[in-house]
Motif scaffolding. Structure first.
Motif, PDB file in Angstrom:
ATOM      1  N   GLN A   1      10.814   5.945  -2.934  1.00 42.11           N
ATOM      2  CA  GLN A   1       9.564   6.537  -3.440  1.00 42.11           C
ATOM      3  C   GLN A   1       8.982   6.027  -4.735  1.00 42.11           C
ATOM      4  OE1 GLN A   1      10.457  10.541  -2.744  1.00 42.11           O
ATOM      5  NE2 GLN A   1       9.026  10.730  -1.185  1.00 42.11           N
ATOM      6  N   LEU A   2       7.532   5.861  -5.148  1.00 43.62           N
ATOM      7  CA  LEU A   2       7.096   5.648  -6.251  1.00 43.62           C
ATOM      8  C   LEU A   2       6.630   6.892  -7.003  1.00 43.62           C
ATOM      9  CD1 LEU A   2       6.544   2.710  -7.732  1.00 43.62           C
ATOM     10  CD2 LEU A   2       4.452   3.051  -6.710  1.00 43.62           C
TER      11      LEU A   2
ATOM     12  N   PHE B   1       4.609   8.715  -4.523  1.00 43.23           N
ATOM     13  CA  PHE B   1       3.912   7.827  -3.304  1.00 43.23           C
ATOM     14  C   PHE B   1       4.901   7.429  -2.350  1.00 43.23           C
ATOM     15  CE2 PHE B   1       1.065   7.555  -6.887  1.00 43.23           C
ATOM     16  CZ  PHE B   1      -0.366   7.452  -6.318  1.00 43.23           C
ATOM     17  N   ASP B   2       4.622   7.411  -0.988  1.00 45.01           N
ATOM     18  CA  ASP B   2       5.336   6.751   0.008  1.00 45.01           C
ATOM     19  C   ASP B   2       4.611   5.507   0.293  1.00 45.01           C
ATOM     20  OD1 ASP B   2       7.546   8.408   0.321  1.00 45.01           O
ATOM     21  OD2 ASP B   2       6.548   9.594   1.841  1.00 45.01           O
ATOM     22  N   LYS B   3       5.590   4.166   0.554  1.00 46.09           N
ATOM     23  CA  LYS B   3       5.147   3.168   0.862  1.00 46.09           C
ATOM     24  C   LYS B   3       4.675   3.266   2.510  1.00 46.09           C
ATOM     25  CE  LYS B   3       5.839  -1.818   0.055  1.00 46.09           C
ATOM     26  NZ  LYS B   3       6.684  -2.445  -0.599  1.00 46.09           N
TER      27      LYS B   3
ATOM     28  N   ASN C   1       0.634  -1.263   0.021  1.00 43.15           N
ATOM     29  CA  ASN C   1      -0.084   0.051   0.071  1.00 43.15           C
ATOM     30  C   ASN C   1       0.909   1.289  -0.016  1.00 43.15           C
ATOM     31  OD1 ASN C   1      -2.672  -1.378   0.174  1.00 43.15           O
ATOM     32  ND2 ASN C   1      -1.991  -1.964   2.371  1.00 43.15           N
ATOM     33  N   TRP C   2       0.508   2.114  -0.731  1.00 38.03           N
ATOM     34  CA  TRP C   2       1.330   3.423  -0.937  1.00 38.03           C
ATOM     35  C   TRP C   2       0.342   4.561  -0.904  1.00 38.03           C
ATOM     36  CZ3 TRP C   2       6.343   3.225  -2.698  1.00 38.03           C
ATOM     37  CH2 TRP C   2       6.919   1.956  -2.963  1.00 38.03           C
TER      38      TRP C   2
ATOM     39  N   ARG D   1      -4.544   6.823  -1.983  1.00 37.38           N
ATOM     40  CA  ARG D   1      -3.858   5.659  -1.633  1.00 37.38           C
ATOM     41  C   ARG D   1      -4.024   4.572  -2.944  1.00 37.38           C
ATOM     42  NH1 ARG D   1      -3.373   7.904   2.305  1.00 37.38           N
ATOM     43  NH2 ARG D   1      -3.694   7.221   4.646  1.00 37.38           N
TER      44      ARG D   1
END
Length: 145
Positions: A108-109, A129-131, A31-32, A46
């Motif tokens: 980071q994504l 996004f951060d995990k 989940n991010w 998310r």
């Protein structure tokens, strides 16, 4: 004897490559939380990434979903695919299809979504996004009533 050693080396190399690719995929899954986007701030946005066979399935909590393939190479940090906004979600993007590309950099994504809308220029949505930490389903404290 040389053939046996050669076969052993080939099998070891193949196993290591597959193991490393599996490890890279697990870096994507989970989940991010969106931390920034050119489409506006969304503290509750998310995405969830799940591995399903040879593809990744990405679902968002704000109305879009996609399927993607990991980039070529055992140490790929990218994946790309196609998706669609659900009807009634995403405002002017409702029911629109899109191309999406993700890159994992320094934990980071980074996402780049290209949404072609009829009679308009292609809209490009960029987000980072951060995990989120994984939760153990057996841990009752993580389950919300």
């Amino acid at each position: 004897m040389r053939r046996i050693i050669g076969l052993f080396c080939f099998m070891a190399f193949t196993f290591c490559s597959l193991t490393q690719m599996r490890a890279e995929q697990s870096n994507f899954t989970g989940n991010w939380q969106q931390i920034v986007s050119n489409a506006g701030q969304c503290d509750k946005c998310r995405i969830a990434i799940k591995e399903q066979g040879s593809v990744l399935r990405i679902t968002s909590n704000n109305g879009w979903f996609a399927v993607a393939e990991i980039g070529k190479g055992g140490q790929s940090t990218t994946f790309s695919g196609i998706g669609r906004w659900k009807p009634g979600h995403g405002g002017s993007y409702s029911s629109a299809s899109f191309n999406v590309h993700f890159t994992l950099t320094d934990g980071q994504l980074y996402m780049k979504m290209s949404v072609p809308i009829e009679n308009r220029p292609v809209r490009v949505i960029k987000a980072i996004f951060d995990k989120l930490p994984s939760t153990n389903i057996n841990d009752r404290s993580s389950i919300k009533a």
